[in-house]
Design a protein around this motif. Structure first.
Motif, PDB file in Angstrom:
ATOM      1  N   LEU A  52      -5.878   6.687  -2.338  1.00  0.00           N
ATOM      2  CA  LEU A  52      -5.413   6.377  -3.692  1.00  0.00           C
ATOM      3  C   LEU A  52      -4.441   5.223  -3.579  1.00  0.00           C
ATOM      4  CD1 LEU A  52      -4.450   8.693  -6.594  1.00  0.00           C
ATOM      5  CD2 LEU A  52      -2.921   6.823  -5.967  1.00  0.00           C
ATOM      6  N   VAL A  53      -4.662   4.182  -4.378  1.00  0.00           N
ATOM      7  CA  VAL A  53      -3.828   2.982  -4.360  1.00  0.00           C
ATOM      8  C   VAL A  53      -3.195   2.814  -5.737  1.00  0.00           C
ATOM      9  CG1 VAL A  53      -3.725   0.503  -3.945  1.00  0.00           C
ATOM     10  CG2 VAL A  53      -5.392   1.904  -2.695  1.00  0.00           C
ATOM     11  N   THR A  54      -1.868   2.915  -5.813  1.00  0.00           N
ATOM     12  CA  THR A  54      -1.207   2.682  -7.096  1.00  0.00           C
ATOM     13  C   THR A  54      -1.132   1.173  -7.354  1.00  0.00           C
ATOM     14  OG1 THR A  54       1.037   2.638  -6.154  1.00  0.00           O
ATOM     15  CG2 THR A  54       0.165   4.788  -6.840  1.00  0.00           C
ATOM     16  N   GLY A  55      -1.271   0.802  -8.608  1.00  0.00           N
ATOM     17  CA  GLY A  55      -1.338  -0.630  -8.917  1.00  0.00           C
ATOM     18  C   GLY A  55      -2.527  -1.267  -8.254  1.00  0.00           C
ATOM     19  N   GLY A  56      -3.635  -0.535  -8.177  1.00  0.00           N
ATOM     20  CA  GLY A  56      -4.797  -0.987  -7.415  1.00  0.00           C
ATOM     21  C   GLY A  56      -5.702  -1.953  -8.143  1.00  0.00           C
ATOM     22  N   ASN A  57      -5.351  -2.305  -9.366  1.00  0.00           N
ATOM     23  CA  ASN A  57      -6.226  -3.174 -10.162  1.00  0.00           C
ATOM     24  C   ASN A  57      -5.971  -4.656  -9.963  1.00  0.00           C
ATOM     25  OD1 ASN A  57      -3.752  -2.344 -11.595  1.00  0.00           O
ATOM     26  ND2 ASN A  57      -4.446  -3.728 -13.201  1.00  0.00           N
ATOM     27  N   ARG A  58      -4.868  -5.020  -9.302  1.00  0.00           N
ATOM     28  CA  ARG A  58      -4.603  -6.442  -9.095  1.00  0.00           C
ATOM     29  C   ARG A  58      -3.610  -6.626  -7.943  1.00  0.00           C
ATOM     30  NH1 ARG A  58      -1.478  -6.074 -14.284  1.00  0.00           N
ATOM     31  NH2 ARG A  58       0.729  -6.019 -13.705  1.00  0.00           N
ATOM     32  N   GLY A  59      -3.408  -7.884  -7.555  1.00  0.00           N
ATOM     33  CA  GLY A  59      -2.408  -8.229  -6.545  1.00  0.00           C
ATOM     34  C   GLY A  59      -2.628  -7.550  -5.211  1.00  0.00           C
ATOM     35  N   ILE A  60      -1.539  -7.113  -4.592  1.00  0.00           N
ATOM     36  CA  ILE A  60      -1.622  -6.470  -3.284  1.00  0.00           C
ATOM     37  C   ILE A  60      -2.448  -5.197  -3.363  1.00  0.00           C
ATOM     38  CG2 ILE A  60      -0.260  -5.301  -1.499  1.00  0.00           C
ATOM     39  CD1 ILE A  60       1.957  -7.345  -1.998  1.00  0.00           C
ATOM     40  N   GLY A  61      -2.338  -4.475  -4.469  1.00  0.00           N
ATOM     41  CA  GLY A  61      -3.142  -3.259  -4.622  1.00  0.00           C
ATOM     42  C   GLY A  61      -4.627  -3.566  -4.533  1.00  0.00           C
ATOM     43  N   GLY A  84      -3.018  13.032   7.250  1.00  0.00           N
ATOM     44  CA  GLY A  84      -3.205  11.695   6.710  1.00  0.00           C
ATOM     45  C   GLY A  84      -1.986  10.804   6.815  1.00  0.00           C
ATOM     46  N   CYS A  85      -1.868   9.904   5.855  1.00  0.00           N
ATOM     47  CA  CYS A  85      -0.821   8.874   5.943  1.00  0.00           C
ATOM     48  C   CYS A  85      -0.394   8.424   4.552  1.00  0.00           C
ATOM     49  CB  CYS A  85      -1.350   7.671   6.731  1.00  0.00           C
ATOM     50  SG  CYS A  85      -0.144   6.354   7.027  1.00  0.00           S
ATOM     51  N   VAL A  86       0.878   8.046   4.451  1.00  0.00           N
ATOM     52  CA  VAL A  86       1.441   7.388   3.275  1.00  0.00           C
ATOM     53  C   VAL A  86       1.821   5.969   3.690  1.00  0.00           C
ATOM     54  CG1 VAL A  86       3.321   7.359   1.586  1.00  0.00           C
ATOM     55  CG2 VAL A  86       2.354   9.552   2.355  1.00  0.00           C
ATOM     56  N   VAL A  87       1.391   4.992   2.922  1.00  0.00           N
ATOM     57  CA  VAL A  87       1.771   3.596   3.158  1.00  0.00           C
ATOM     58  C   VAL A  87       2.612   3.134   1.979  1.00  0.00           C
ATOM     59  CG1 VAL A  87       0.969   1.232   3.469  1.00  0.00           C
ATOM     60  CG2 VAL A  87      -0.291   3.117   4.528  1.00  0.00           C
ATOM     61  N   ASN A  88       3.857   2.792   2.248  1.00  0.00           N
ATOM     62  CA  ASN A  88       4.767   2.317   1.211  1.00  0.00           C
ATOM     63  C   ASN A  88       4.879   0.793   1.286  1.00  0.00           C
ATOM     64  OD1 ASN A  88       5.311   4.908   0.285  1.00  0.00           O
ATOM     65  ND2 ASN A  88       7.033   5.180   1.695  1.00  0.00           N
ATOM     66  N   VAL A  89       4.486   0.118   0.225  1.00  0.00           N
ATOM     67  CA  VAL A  89       4.538  -1.342   0.181  1.00  0.00           C
ATOM     68  C   VAL A  89       5.941  -1.756  -0.258  1.00  0.00           C
ATOM     69  CG1 VAL A  89       3.557  -3.438  -0.810  1.00  0.00           C
ATOM     70  CG2 VAL A  89       2.081  -1.451  -0.354  1.00  0.00           C
ATOM     71  N   ALA A 125      -6.967  14.074  -7.855  1.00  0.00           N
ATOM     72  CA  ALA A 125      -7.351  13.456  -6.578  1.00  0.00           C
ATOM     73  C   ALA A 125      -6.977  14.376  -5.421  1.00  0.00           C
ATOM     74  CB  ALA A 125      -6.684  12.090  -6.445  1.00  0.00           C
ATOM     75  N   GLY A 126      -7.525  15.563  -5.431  1.00  0.00           N
ATOM     76  CA  GLY A 126      -7.170  16.557  -4.421  1.00  0.00           C
ATOM     77  C   GLY A 126      -7.801  16.348  -3.068  1.00  0.00           C
ATOM     78  N   ASP A 127      -8.620  15.302  -2.927  1.00  0.00           N
ATOM     79  CA  ASP A 127      -9.281  15.025  -1.646  1.00  0.00           C
ATOM     80  C   ASP A 127      -8.650  13.860  -0.898  1.00  0.00           C
ATOM     81  OD1 ASP A 127     -10.096  13.335  -3.660  1.00  0.00           O
ATOM     82  OD2 ASP A 127     -12.222  13.342  -3.130  1.00  0.00           O
ATOM     83  N   VAL A 128      -7.525  13.359  -1.384  1.00  0.00           N
ATOM     84  CA  VAL A 128      -6.894  12.175  -0.789  1.00  0.00           C
ATOM     85  C   VAL A 128      -6.275  12.483   0.574  1.00  0.00           C
ATOM     86  CG1 VAL A 128      -4.849  10.675  -1.033  1.00  0.00           C
ATOM     87  CG2 VAL A 128      -6.459  10.920  -2.928  1.00  0.00           C
ATOM     88  N   ASN A 129      -6.487  11.593   1.540  1.00  0.00           N
ATOM     89  CA  ASN A 129      -5.759  11.683   2.812  1.00  0.00           C
ATOM     90  C   ASN A 129      -5.053  10.372   3.175  1.00  0.00           C
ATOM     91  OD1 ASN A 129      -8.039  10.229   3.543  1.00  0.00           O
ATOM     92  ND2 ASN A 129      -8.544  11.507   5.306  1.00  0.00           N
ATOM     93  N   LEU A 130      -5.099   9.394   2.270  1.00  0.00           N
ATOM     94  CA  LEU A 130      -4.348   8.156   2.448  1.00  0.00           C
ATOM     95  C   LEU A 130      -3.774   7.749   1.093  1.00  0.00           C
ATOM     96  CD1 LEU A 130      -3.400   5.656   4.016  1.00  0.00           C
ATOM     97  CD2 LEU A 130      -5.628   4.616   3.566  1.00  0.00           C
ATOM     98  N   LEU A 131      -2.457   7.710   1.008  1.00  0.00           N
ATOM     99  CA  LEU A 131      -1.767   7.338  -0.223  1.00  0.00           C
ATOM    100  C   LEU A 131      -1.085   5.991  -0.018  1.00  0.00           C
ATOM    101  CD1 LEU A 131      -0.576   7.910  -3.056  1.00  0.00           C
ATOM    102  CD2 LEU A 131       1.290   9.136  -1.895  1.00  0.00           C
ATOM    103  N   VAL A 132      -1.429   5.017  -0.861  1.00  0.00           N
ATOM    104  CA  VAL A 132      -0.806   3.685  -0.792  1.00  0.00           C
ATOM    105  C   VAL A 132       0.077   3.517  -2.022  1.00  0.00           C
ATOM    106  CG1 VAL A 132      -1.163   1.198  -0.663  1.00  0.00           C
ATOM    107  CG2 VAL A 132      -2.780   2.752   0.472  1.00  0.00           C
ATOM    108  N   ASN A 133       1.389   3.553  -1.806  1.00  0.00           N
ATOM    109  CA  ASN A 133       2.357   3.346  -2.884  1.00  0.00           C
ATOM    110  C   ASN A 133       2.625   1.856  -3.028  1.00  0.00           C
ATOM    111  OD1 ASN A 133       2.998   6.026  -3.823  1.00  0.00           O
ATOM    112  ND2 ASN A 133       3.975   6.382  -1.843  1.00  0.00           N
ATOM    113  N   ASN A 134       1.881   1.233  -3.932  1.00  0.00           N
ATOM    114  CA  ASN A 134       1.973  -0.212  -4.101  1.00  0.00           C
ATOM    115  C   ASN A 134       2.583  -0.622  -5.439  1.00  0.00           C
ATOM    116  OD1 ASN A 134       1.037  -3.173  -3.887  1.00  0.00           O
ATOM    117  ND2 ASN A 134      -0.103  -2.417  -5.668  1.00  0.00           N
TER     118      ASN A 134
END
Length: 247
Positions: free
Chosen positions: A9-18, A128-133, A73-82
């Protein structure tokens, strides 16, 4: 963390870094990617290009929407906080505290809110993993960035705390120190070479794959850290001069 076959799951995933993260996740074989955007229509437009993309409406400052996203989104194992907010106002020059509050709510509290909501999801799916931008403004206080830089400092500290708390369940937290990127948010930056959003996505997935705690994603971020190590007083003076109208 295996990227191929992951559910992200990518927050702000519609443009830019997301969007750069979404591109790289697709290229590296992710099974499903939730493209989160404040407006569902923006997410739907961004997700139309590939069957693996699932649009989701999500404002990270709305705890109800955050909880709903974690349930959906109960199947997520990678969270990207963007998702991020940047007002381009100084702390004293802003007409009110509204911009500061928006930056803190989005860049810091929203990030923590997302991790709190998705921690049980990640645990259930193997860790899984959390990625904080984050930003180079998280390691150097940039006066011209007003509340943005302090909010990223707070998010960097939170990343360290969350990493310690989530380690027992097998969830890694990677913090990305990002320099200038060719996005709408950085359109005002003209004095340094900008990286592409896809480059940042690639660096972020590398940090997830290799469990890197803090990763400088691009040449500009690396140069800022080097300058800070070499001459912290000089860098602080340069930042002060810049906000006072100098170069």
């Amino acid at each position: 963390m295996e990227i191929q076959g992951c559910v992200a799951l990518v927050t702000g995933g519609n443009r830019g870094i997301g969007e750069g993260f979404v591109d790289e996740l697709l290229a590296q074989g992710a099974a499903k990617i939730y493209v989160a955007a404040r407006k569902l229509a923006d997410g739907e437009a961004a997700a139309a290009r590939d069957a693996r993309l699932v649009p989701i409406a999500l404002d990270v400052t709305d705890e109800g929407q955050v909880a709903a996203a974690a349930e959906l989104a109960g199947d997520v194992n990678l969270l990207v906080n963007n998702a991020g907010a940047f007002s381009m106002q100084t702390l004293l020059g802003a007409p009110s505290l509204a911009a500061l509050r928006a930056e803190i709510e989005t860049n810091y509290i929203g990030l923590v809110s997302m991790v709190r909501a998705f921690a049980p999801v990640l645990k259930a799916n193997g860790g899984g993993c959390v990625v904080n931008v984050l930003s180079a403004g998280a390691i150097v206080s940039v006066p011209g960035m007003g509340g943005y830089s302090p909010s990223k400092f707070a998010a960097r500290a939170a990343s360290d705390a969350l990493r310690a708390e989530l380690a027992p369940q097998g969830t890694h937290v990677a913090a990305l120190i990002v320099g200038s990127v060719d996005t709408r948010m950085a359109a005002h930056v003209t004095h340094v070479k900008k990286s592409s959003p896809q480059d940042i996505g690639k660096a972020g997935l590398l940090a997830a794959r290799h469990s890197i705690n803090e990763h400088d994603t691009d040449a500009h971020a690396i140069s800022v850290r080097a300058h800070l190590a070499r001459d912290p007083g000089g860098l602080a003076a340069a930042m002060a001069q810049a906000v006072q109208g100098g170069k």
